[in-house]
Design a protein around this motif. Structure first.
Motif, PDB file in Angstrom:
ATOM      1  N   SER A   9     -53.490  17.163 -22.206  1.00  0.00           N
ATOM      2  CA  SER A   9     -53.707  18.333 -23.057  1.00  0.00           C
ATOM      3  C   SER A   9     -52.492  19.262 -23.095  1.00  0.00           C
ATOM      4  CB  SER A   9     -54.937  19.099 -22.568  1.00  0.00           C
ATOM      5  OG  SER A   9     -55.136  20.242 -23.350  1.00  0.00           O
ATOM      6  N   HIS A  10     -51.848  19.460 -21.915  1.00  0.00           N
ATOM      7  CA  HIS A  10     -50.684  20.348 -21.872  1.00  0.00           C
ATOM      8  C   HIS A  10     -49.403  19.576 -21.591  1.00  0.00           C
ATOM      9  CE1 HIS A  10     -54.276  22.845 -20.907  1.00  0.00           C
ATOM     10  NE2 HIS A  10     -53.744  23.587 -21.866  1.00  0.00           N
ATOM     11  N   ARG A  39     -59.747  19.467 -38.310  1.00  0.00           N
ATOM     12  CA  ARG A  39     -60.280  19.495 -36.939  1.00  0.00           C
ATOM     13  C   ARG A  39     -59.990  20.833 -36.250  1.00  0.00           C
ATOM     14  NH1 ARG A  39     -59.263  18.646 -31.425  1.00  0.00           N
ATOM     15  NH2 ARG A  39     -57.190  19.411 -31.952  1.00  0.00           N
ATOM     16  N   ARG A  45     -63.453  28.793 -31.931  1.00  0.00           N
ATOM     17  CA  ARG A  45     -62.383  28.203 -31.120  1.00  0.00           C
ATOM     18  C   ARG A  45     -61.671  29.299 -30.338  1.00  0.00           C
ATOM     19  NH1 ARG A  45     -60.894  23.029 -32.467  1.00  0.00           N
ATOM     20  NH2 ARG A  45     -60.415  22.948 -30.272  1.00  0.00           N
ATOM     21  N   ARG A  48     -56.098  28.595 -27.873  1.00  0.00           N
ATOM     22  CA  ARG A  48     -55.197  27.445 -28.015  1.00  0.00           C
ATOM     23  C   ARG A  48     -54.957  27.077 -29.479  1.00  0.00           C
ATOM     24  NH1 ARG A  48     -54.000  22.638 -24.944  1.00  0.00           N
ATOM     25  NH2 ARG A  48     -52.257  21.681 -26.054  1.00  0.00           N
ATOM     26  N   MET A  49     -55.978  27.245 -30.288  1.00  0.00           N
ATOM     27  CA  MET A  49     -55.828  26.860 -31.695  1.00  0.00           C
ATOM     28  C   MET A  49     -54.878  27.782 -32.454  1.00  0.00           C
ATOM     29  SD  MET A  49     -57.168  23.968 -32.204  1.00  0.00           S
ATOM     30  CE  MET A  49     -56.613  23.608 -30.543  1.00  0.00           C
ATOM     31  N   ASP A  80     -47.971  23.878 -27.148  1.00  0.00           N
ATOM     32  CA  ASP A  80     -48.185  24.619 -25.901  1.00  0.00           C
ATOM     33  C   ASP A  80     -47.339  24.069 -24.740  1.00  0.00           C
ATOM     34  OD1 ASP A  80     -49.357  26.732 -24.610  1.00  0.00           O
ATOM     35  OD2 ASP A  80     -51.236  25.716 -24.138  1.00  0.00           O
ATOM     36  N   HIS A 108     -68.522  19.536 -16.279  1.00  0.00           N
ATOM     37  CA  HIS A 108     -67.192  19.037 -16.652  1.00  0.00           C
ATOM     38  C   HIS A 108     -66.848  17.780 -15.854  1.00  0.00           C
ATOM     39  CE1 HIS A 108     -62.969  19.332 -17.859  1.00  0.00           C
ATOM     40  NE2 HIS A 108     -63.386  20.188 -18.772  1.00  0.00           N
ATOM     41  N   SER A 130     -59.886  16.650 -21.336  1.00  0.00           N
ATOM     42  CA  SER A 130     -59.914  17.690 -22.376  1.00  0.00           C
ATOM     43  C   SER A 130     -60.117  17.107 -23.776  1.00  0.00           C
ATOM     44  CB  SER A 130     -58.574  18.439 -22.365  1.00  0.00           C
ATOM     45  OG  SER A 130     -58.431  19.195 -23.547  1.00  0.00           O
ATOM     46  N   ALA A 131     -60.840  17.857 -24.580  1.00  0.00           N
ATOM     47  CA  ALA A 131     -61.070  17.425 -25.961  1.00  0.00           C
ATOM     48  C   ALA A 131     -59.809  17.535 -26.825  1.00  0.00           C
ATOM     49  CB  ALA A 131     -62.198  18.226 -26.584  1.00  0.00           C
ATOM     50  N   ARG A 132     -58.714  17.959 -26.228  1.00  0.00           N
ATOM     51  CA  ARG A 132     -57.435  17.899 -26.939  1.00  0.00           C
ATOM     52  C   ARG A 132     -57.159  16.460 -27.403  1.00  0.00           C
ATOM     53  NH1 ARG A 132     -54.236  19.831 -30.283  1.00  0.00           N
ATOM     54  NH2 ARG A 132     -52.073  19.270 -30.113  1.00  0.00           N
ATOM     55  N   GLU A 335     -60.945  28.990 -17.225  1.00  0.00           N
ATOM     56  CA  GLU A 335     -59.756  28.581 -17.969  1.00  0.00           C
ATOM     57  C   GLU A 335     -59.908  29.090 -19.388  1.00  0.00           C
ATOM     58  OE1 GLU A 335     -57.355  25.346 -17.947  1.00  0.00           O
ATOM     59  OE2 GLU A 335     -57.044  26.389 -16.070  1.00  0.00           O
ATOM     60  N   ARG A 336     -58.803  29.314 -20.077  1.00  0.00           N
ATOM     61  CA  ARG A 336     -58.911  29.606 -21.503  1.00  0.00           C
ATOM     62  C   ARG A 336     -59.676  28.464 -22.172  1.00  0.00           C
ATOM     63  NH1 ARG A 336     -53.291  29.053 -24.298  1.00  0.00           N
ATOM     64  NH2 ARG A 336     -53.751  26.909 -23.769  1.00  0.00           N
ATOM     65  N   SER A 337     -60.607  28.781 -23.047  1.00  0.00           N
ATOM     66  CA  SER A 337     -61.361  27.708 -23.706  1.00  0.00           C
ATOM     67  C   SER A 337     -62.013  28.188 -24.999  1.00  0.00           C
ATOM     68  CB  SER A 337     -62.412  27.155 -22.740  1.00  0.00           C
ATOM     69  OG  SER A 337     -62.941  25.964 -23.261  1.00  0.00           O
ATOM     70  N   ASP A 338     -62.848  27.349 -25.561  1.00  0.00           N
ATOM     71  CA  ASP A 338     -63.555  27.692 -26.807  1.00  0.00           C
ATOM     72  C   ASP A 338     -64.974  28.143 -26.483  1.00  0.00           C
ATOM     73  OD1 ASP A 338     -61.322  26.463 -28.174  1.00  0.00           O
ATOM     74  OD2 ASP A 338     -62.256  24.519 -27.803  1.00  0.00           O
TER      75      ASP A 338
END
Ligand code: EPS
Length: 387
Positions: A9-10, A39, A45, A48-49, A80, A108, A130-132, A335-338
């Protein structure tokens, strides 16, 4: 036809390799980028988006806007990455402390993944769970969609519920294109405007409360010829394949085809779709409770499948957990998330479904070139109208 994806993801980028696709299919980065942008939309969201603006680079398999039959490599850079280069560096000496995760989030992959792969830092698990990763699958699905478009097959998704607020209306009897364009204009991919608005308020509320929301989306696939998949062996059943593909999307906990679970409550006379015949048009069904699939095969009606996504496990108001290292009772890491990613998951659902339909199409009709495949599909459709 097969594909693999790779990437954290990162990390620096996401990569996908597709193998076994026919030659001479028109394919451009612009077409894939439109799907990637779809998407990234959707109300709910997180930060991150704002950072990512997914763009694909086609690194192999395509020349002069046409596939060549060779493996297709797709690459999406993570913008990112610049903020994570030291933490995610593959070289010895990476920063292993700043972003270390030891307090697993209930729901998770964190804990079980870290036990299975014996990783003290659960970042090594979440980076891949991650869904990334779904950005890669949307890129692959776009390639499948390009092929399906050539056969006049359309794959489209809409959200039918978020956080328990449901659009319970049956599919409106309007042309598909009209339905799809209304859905496309909703920030939560919901056809009913009132339901859309109620969902927006619900998402705002969940955000305020540090909570997250799941929901249900529906994938509709039109003009699929009867006979994709097969009744003869378990792994060739198209409903099994589609369900497996949808279940493999991060966060999905349930899938149903047509009436699905509800069909268990009703007698056969109310469930099965009666058969009709029209000269020059062939067989059809008077209803579509089966969701376009009988006996593991497409039956010529639109394929309709639903998938349920659980709420995202990263809560700003975290749940109780146990520290991986100290075994201390604590709250999960934040964590930062949606708040809600159901509209995005719906676009991913389209992509994975498109792939499975393209794969089944290729199994039935074969063909190393688009022309061969199209010719065979065309002939078969004539047969279907006359049989
Ligand atoms: C995700 C957490 C968030 C999401 C991410 C999925 O990322 P971050 O930790 O960088 O804030 O934004 O989704 C995407 C990056 C994406 O492209 O969809 C997770 O933990 O699954």
């Amino acid at each position: 036809m097969r594909f693999l994806t790779a990437g954290e993801s990162h990390g620096p980028m996401l990569t996908a390799i597709i193998e076994g696709f026919p030659a001479n299919l028109p394919l451009t980065a612009d077409f894939i980028n439109q799907e990637l942008a779809r998407r990234q939309m959707g109300y709910g969201r997180g930060g991150r988006m704002q950072i990512e603006q997914d763009q694909v680079e086609i690194l192999s398999g395509v020349r002069n806007g046409l596939t060549m039959g060779s493996p297709i490599t797709l690459q999406i850079k993570n913008r990112d990455w610049v903020n994570w280069a030291e933490v995610m560096s593959p070289a010895p000496g990476a920063d292993m402390t700043t972003k270390k995760i030891t307090r697993p989030r209930p729901g998770h992959a964190d804990l079980t993944g870290s036990i299975k792969y014996d990783q003290g830092d659960m970042r090594n698990i979440l980076e891949r769970s991650s869904a990334r990763e779904t950005a890669s699958r949307v890129a692959v699905g776009a390639v499948a969609k390009a092929l399906l478009k050539e056969m006049d097959i359309m794959v489209f998704g809409r959200v039918v519920a978020i956080g328990g607020i449901k659009d319970t209306n049956p599919l409106p009897g309007i042309p598909w294109e009209e339905l799809f364009s209304q859905v496309e204009n909703s920030p939560v991919r919901c056809f009913d405007e009132q339901v859309s608005e109620n969902i927006l308020r619900m998402i705002d509320q969940a955000k305020k409360e540090g909570d997250t929301l799941g929901g249900v989306f529906e994938i509709i696939i039109t003009k699929v010829p009867a006979g994709l998949g097969s009744h003869v062996h378990w792994e060739r059943k198209i409903d099994g394949r589609l369900a497996g593909a949808l279940m493999s999307i991060q966060g999905i906990k349930g899938v149903e085809v047509g009436l699905g679970i509800q069909s268990a409550d009703q007698p056969g006379s109310k469930v099965h779709d009666e058969i009709g015949y029209e000269e020059n048009n062939g067989f059809f069904r008077y209803s579509n409770h089966a969701g376009g699939i009988e006996g593991g095969m497409s039956n010529g009606e639109p394929i309709v499948i639903r998938a349920a996504m659980k709420p995202i496990p990263t809560l700003m108001k975290p749940l109780n957990t146990v520290d991986r290292a100290t075994k201390e009772k604590l709250t999960a890491q934040v964590e930062r998330s949606d708040v809600c990613a159901v509209p995005a998951a719906c676009v991913v659902g389209e992509a994975v479904a498109a792939w499975e339909i393209a794969r089944s199409l290729q199994e039935k009709f074969g063909g190393d070139t688009l022309e061969e495949m199209k010719e065979r599909v065309k002939k078969y459709r004539i047969y279907l109208r006359q049989v």
